[in-house]
Design an enzyme around this catalytic site. Structure first.
Site, PDB file in Angstrom:
ATOM      1  N   ASP A 132     -41.446 -44.429 -23.991  1.00 20.11           N
ATOM      2  CA  ASP A 132     -42.374 -45.236 -24.817  1.00 20.11           C
ATOM      3  C   ASP A 132     -43.554 -44.441 -24.967  1.00 20.11           C
ATOM      4  O   ASP A 132     -44.462 -44.801 -26.110  1.00 20.11           O
ATOM      5  CB  ASP A 132     -42.546 -46.463 -24.558  1.00 20.11           C
ATOM      6  CG  ASP A 132     -41.332 -47.456 -24.703  1.00 20.11           C
ATOM      7  OD1 ASP A 132     -40.616 -47.117 -25.391  1.00 20.11           O
ATOM      8  OD2 ASP A 132     -41.119 -48.326 -23.536  1.00 20.11           O
ATOM      9  N   HIS A 177     -41.123 -53.650 -21.593  1.00 16.22           N
ATOM     10  CA  HIS A 177     -39.686 -53.040 -21.882  1.00 16.22           C
ATOM     11  C   HIS A 177     -39.741 -52.366 -23.212  1.00 16.22           C
ATOM     12  O   HIS A 177     -40.606 -51.452 -23.427  1.00 16.22           O
ATOM     13  CB  HIS A 177     -38.550 -53.852 -21.877  1.00 16.22           C
ATOM     14  CG  HIS A 177     -37.204 -53.414 -21.763  1.00 16.22           C
ATOM     15  ND1 HIS A 177     -36.943 -52.115 -21.518  1.00 16.22           N
ATOM     16  CD2 HIS A 177     -36.018 -54.076 -21.789  1.00 16.22           C
ATOM     17  CE1 HIS A 177     -35.661 -52.140 -21.639  1.00 16.22           C
ATOM     18  NE2 HIS A 177     -35.050 -53.346 -21.682  1.00 16.22           N
ATOM     19  N   HIS A 236     -42.118 -46.290 -14.412  1.00 17.70           N
ATOM     20  CA  HIS A 236     -40.767 -46.789 -14.611  1.00 17.70           C
ATOM     21  C   HIS A 236     -40.337 -47.191 -13.309  1.00 17.70           C
ATOM     22  O   HIS A 236     -40.454 -46.495 -12.237  1.00 17.70           O
ATOM     23  CB  HIS A 236     -40.062 -45.735 -15.244  1.00 17.70           C
ATOM     24  CG  HIS A 236     -38.814 -45.877 -15.920  1.00 17.70           C
ATOM     25  ND1 HIS A 236     -37.650 -46.151 -15.203  1.00 17.70           N
ATOM     26  CD2 HIS A 236     -38.522 -46.133 -17.118  1.00 17.70           C
ATOM     27  CE1 HIS A 236     -36.705 -46.587 -16.270  1.00 17.70           C
ATOM     28  NE2 HIS A 236     -37.350 -46.574 -17.199  1.00 17.70           N
TER      29      HIS A 236
HETATM   30  N1  CMC Z   1     -50.616 -48.618 -15.297  1.00 18.43           N
HETATM   31  C1  CMC Z   1     -51.111 -48.646 -14.104  1.00 18.43           C
HETATM   32  N2  CMC Z   1     -50.510 -49.230 -12.937  1.00 18.43           N
HETATM   33  C2  CMC Z   1     -49.115 -48.993 -12.913  1.00 18.43           C
HETATM   34  C3  CMC Z   1     -48.249 -49.000 -13.935  1.00 18.43           C
HETATM   35  C4  CMC Z   1     -49.166 -48.683 -15.420  1.00 18.43           C
HETATM   36  N3  CMC Z   1     -48.434 -48.338 -16.489  1.00 18.43           N
HETATM   37  N4  CMC Z   1     -47.108 -49.041 -13.843  1.00 18.43           N
HETATM   38  C5  CMC Z   1     -47.210 -49.492 -12.608  1.00 18.43           C
HETATM   39  N5  CMC Z   1     -48.290 -49.406 -11.869  1.00 18.43           N
HETATM   40  C6  CMC Z   1     -48.816 -49.749 -10.537  1.00 18.43           C
HETATM   41  C7  CMC Z   1     -48.583 -51.070 -10.341  1.00 18.43           C
HETATM   42  O1  CMC Z   1     -49.995 -52.047 -10.532  1.00 18.43           O
HETATM   43  C8  CMC Z   1     -48.211 -50.964  -8.808  1.00 18.43           C
HETATM   44  O2  CMC Z   1     -49.393 -50.522  -8.140  1.00 18.43           O
HETATM   45  P1  CMC Z   1     -49.714 -51.401  -6.675  1.00 18.43           P
HETATM   46  O3  CMC Z   1     -48.601 -50.730  -5.866  1.00 18.43           O
HETATM   47  O4  CMC Z   1     -51.106 -50.905  -6.370  1.00 18.43           O
HETATM   48  O5  CMC Z   1     -49.333 -52.939  -6.676  1.00 18.43           O
HETATM   49  C9  CMC Z   1     -47.428 -49.845  -8.862  1.00 18.43           C
HETATM   50  O6  CMC Z   1     -47.970 -48.992  -9.925  1.00 18.43           O
HETATM   51  C10 CMC Z   1     -46.018 -50.097  -8.761  1.00 18.43           C
HETATM   52  O7  CMC Z   1     -45.689 -50.691  -9.912  1.00 18.43           O
HETATM   53  P2  CMC Z   1     -44.667 -51.815 -10.212  1.00 18.43           P
HETATM   54  O8  CMC Z   1     -45.180 -52.854 -11.349  1.00 18.43           O
HETATM   55  O9  CMC Z   1     -44.309 -52.543  -9.041  1.00 18.43           O
HETATM   56  O10 CMC Z   1     -43.456 -50.978 -10.619  1.00 18.43           O
HETATM   57  P3  CMC Z   1     -42.205 -51.806 -11.255  1.00 18.43           P
HETATM   58  O11 CMC Z   1     -40.966 -50.866 -10.968  1.00 18.43           O
HETATM   59  O12 CMC Z   1     -42.043 -53.203 -11.151  1.00 18.43           O
HETATM   60  O13 CMC Z   1     -42.623 -51.577 -13.007  1.00 18.43           O
HETATM   61  C11 CMC Z   1     -42.880 -51.003 -15.093  1.00 18.43           C
HETATM   62  C12 CMC Z   1     -42.224 -50.869 -13.832  1.00 18.43           C
HETATM   63  C13 CMC Z   1     -42.214 -49.962 -16.383  1.00 18.43           C
HETATM   64  C14 CMC Z   1     -42.649 -52.460 -15.596  1.00 18.43           C
HETATM   65  C15 CMC Z   1     -44.296 -50.787 -14.977  1.00 18.43           C
HETATM   66  O14 CMC Z   1     -44.614 -49.481 -14.429  1.00 18.43           O
HETATM   67  C16 CMC Z   1     -45.212 -50.923 -16.188  1.00 18.43           C
HETATM   68  O15 CMC Z   1     -45.568 -52.083 -16.552  1.00 18.43           O
HETATM   69  N6  CMC Z   1     -45.452 -49.987 -17.126  1.00 18.43           N
HETATM   70  C17 CMC Z   1     -46.064 -50.176 -18.449  1.00 18.43           C
HETATM   71  C18 CMC Z   1     -45.195 -50.862 -19.515  1.00 18.43           C
HETATM   72  C19 CMC Z   1     -44.114 -49.613 -20.005  1.00 18.43           C
HETATM   73  O16 CMC Z   1     -44.688 -48.532 -20.283  1.00 18.43           O
HETATM   74  N7  CMC Z   1     -42.842 -50.229 -20.087  1.00 18.43           N
HETATM   75  C20 CMC Z   1     -42.069 -49.114 -20.615  1.00 18.43           C
HETATM   76  C21 CMC Z   1     -41.072 -48.807 -19.340  1.00 18.43           C
HETATM   77  S1  CMC Z   1     -39.940 -47.348 -19.943  1.00 18.43           S
HETATM   78  C22 CMC Z   1     -39.124 -48.044 -21.273  1.00 18.43           C
HETATM   79  C23 CMC Z   1     -38.155 -49.115 -20.793  1.00 18.43           C
HETATM   80  O17 CMC Z   1     -37.337 -49.032 -19.971  1.00 18.43           O
HETATM   81  O18 CMC Z   1     -38.436 -50.277 -21.751  1.00 18.43           O
END
Ligand code: CMC
Length: 429
Positions: free
Chosen positions: A363, A268, A307
């Protein structure tokens, strides 16, 4: 003729049900009438991470993740970031409308006159170790305000809520700045009421021996816009935490501390800190390809990408990218920008990211600006928390006025042991 209902046939019993659809949702409690027998608990929905569950009705922030649209109270973030100030945006987010001139003056006056900390708060902060993470200091100190303002527990009194709102928005920059000065071993700086919200924050961070601190207007404005961009983002992890804690009628200080704790996590608000660590680890533009390979192999995440809601470019990231150029005019170009731009270029063309609709989020570029402005990486989530405090308060106020809200208490699917008899220790094998 189309009807606003959902017809469900339970194939276990052959029974049919008509469930009303309102605002594109069904009320989950409607599922409970679907039973196989009279003593059956009834159907529930299962949604870890609340991926498809609305927890409230809200009028504060609208996001269209597919189109990359973000509105505060109906106003596009691009217009607000260009034309408004953080304190005016805070008024809008909390009160629902833009202020008149006199409303804005009164609002600014009250917030400006609640920036001081009780001297005992400062003493409390001095107890932290020199290397304490500033976010840990921030969270604990905001929680400690609950003990300084016991009147905050009058959450049903609108006047008390207003006072806590002024106090919280006024004091979070002072606490944040003191956390920074603490880690640098520098004396705390008192607020300067002549300066703007962001200008005073810079004063409390960076004033040394000069009699009057004069913030650089470009950096002051950049920080103000960054606060605007972080002010609210509907039901994200920390805001949901604010609502969950607020739903038990806890006071707003402990609720904001809990929300800030949720923000601290690297998935986050802690992501901006991780982005900088990642860019430093990559080290140079020519190593970007190798890093992307590790991301695609599932070894690491590309921090600052992806996201839950945005499946398009985060509009805040676009604005931040523009501000970066203005900041670099003053501070000099941050060399990490080249690595970030290369990461973005490759990722936006690569099938792995395209298929999963992974774009830069808020971010991705904010940390590069914060670094250029002289903030240590540990401080980035604290900067996020200052802006987001406004959103947390607005959502908490909305929750308390919403007659449909109840204490947050999800259900579970119990898959553990059925009832069994206790075996005394000496008889266990
Ligand atoms: N790098 C590589 N792969 C990713 C990333 C990433 N940053 N984000 C998502 N994926 C992949 C994930 O592995 C999954 O792949 P698969 O379908 O093969 O399993 C697919 O994309 C869907 O991801 P998810 O984890 O199911 O998506 P989510 O909605 O649960 O997670 C998230 C959203 C923000 C937690 C995630 O994208 C992430 O961990 N990003 C990196 C951390 C980050 O930048 N966070 C800041 C968010 S914006 C500011 C805020 O609100 O705090």
């Amino acid at each position: 003729m189309s009807q606003n209902t959902l017809s469900i046939t339970d194939n276990r019993t052959g029974k049919k049900y008509e469930i009303p659809i309102e605002h594109g949702t069904i009320n989950a409690m409607q599922l409970r009438q679907i039973k196989v027998s009279d003593d059956d608990f009834g159907l529930m929905s299962y949604d870890p991470g609340f991926k498809n569950t609305a927890s409230c009705k809200s009028t504060i922030t609208f996001i269209d993740g597919e189109k990359g649209i973000l509105l505060y109270r109906g106003y596009p973030i691009e217009q607000i970031a260009e034309k408004s100030t953080f304190l005016e945006t805070a008024y809008l987010i909390i009160n629902g409308e833009l202020p008149t001139k006199s409303q804005f003056e009164e609002w600014t006056y009250h917030i400006t006159h609640h920036t001081m900390l009780h001297e005992n708060v400062k003493k409390f902060m001095e107890g932290f170790r020199y290397d304490a993470h500033p976010m840990g200091i921030f969270i604990s100190t905001v929680a400690a305000l609950s003990t300084f303002y016991p009147d905050a527990r009058n959450i049903h009194d609108p006047e008390s809520r207003k006072l806590q709102t002024y106090r919280l928005i006024g004091k979070v920059p002072t606490i944040a700045a003191a956390a920074y000065r603490h880690s640098m071993g520098l004396p705390y700086v008192y607020p300067d009421n002549d300066l703007s919200y962001a200008g005073n924050f810079l004063n409390m961070l960076f004033k040394m021996t000069e009699l009057k601190y004069e913030p650089n207007p470009i950096l002051e404005r950049a920080l103000d816009v960054l606060f605007i961009l972080h002010a609210d983002h509907e039901q994200n992890c920390s805001t949901s935490t604010m609502r969950v804690v607020g739903s038990s009628h806890a006071d707003p200080y402990v609720a904001v501390a809990a929300a800030a704790s949720a923000l601290f996590g690297p998935l986050h608000g802690g992501a901006n800190e991780q982005v900088l660590r990642m860019l430093n680890e990559i080290g140079s533009k020519d190593k970007v390809g190798a890093y992307i390979k590790r991301v695609k192999e599932g070894e690491v995440l590309l921090m600052g990408f992806g996201h839950r809601v945005y499946k398009n470019y985060d509009p805040r990231a676009r604005i931040i990218k523009r501000i970066a150029d203005e900041v670099f005019e003053v501070t000099g170009r941050n060399p990490l920008l080249d690595i970030a731009l290369e990461l973005e270029r490759i990722a936006l063309e690569d099938e792995y990211f395209v298929k999963r609709k992974l774009y830069p989020n808020v971010d991705f570029y904010s940390g590069i600006i914060y670094q250029a402005m002289g903030f240590p990486v540990e401080f980035y989530p604290v900067l996020f928390a200052i802006g987001r405090t406004v959103g947390w308060i607005a959502q908490w106020l909305e929750l308390l006025e919403d007659s449909e809200q109840k204490i947050a208490r999800p259900r579970q699917i119990y898959l553990g042991e059925k009832m069994r008899d206790f075996i005394p220790l000496e008889k266990r094998s």
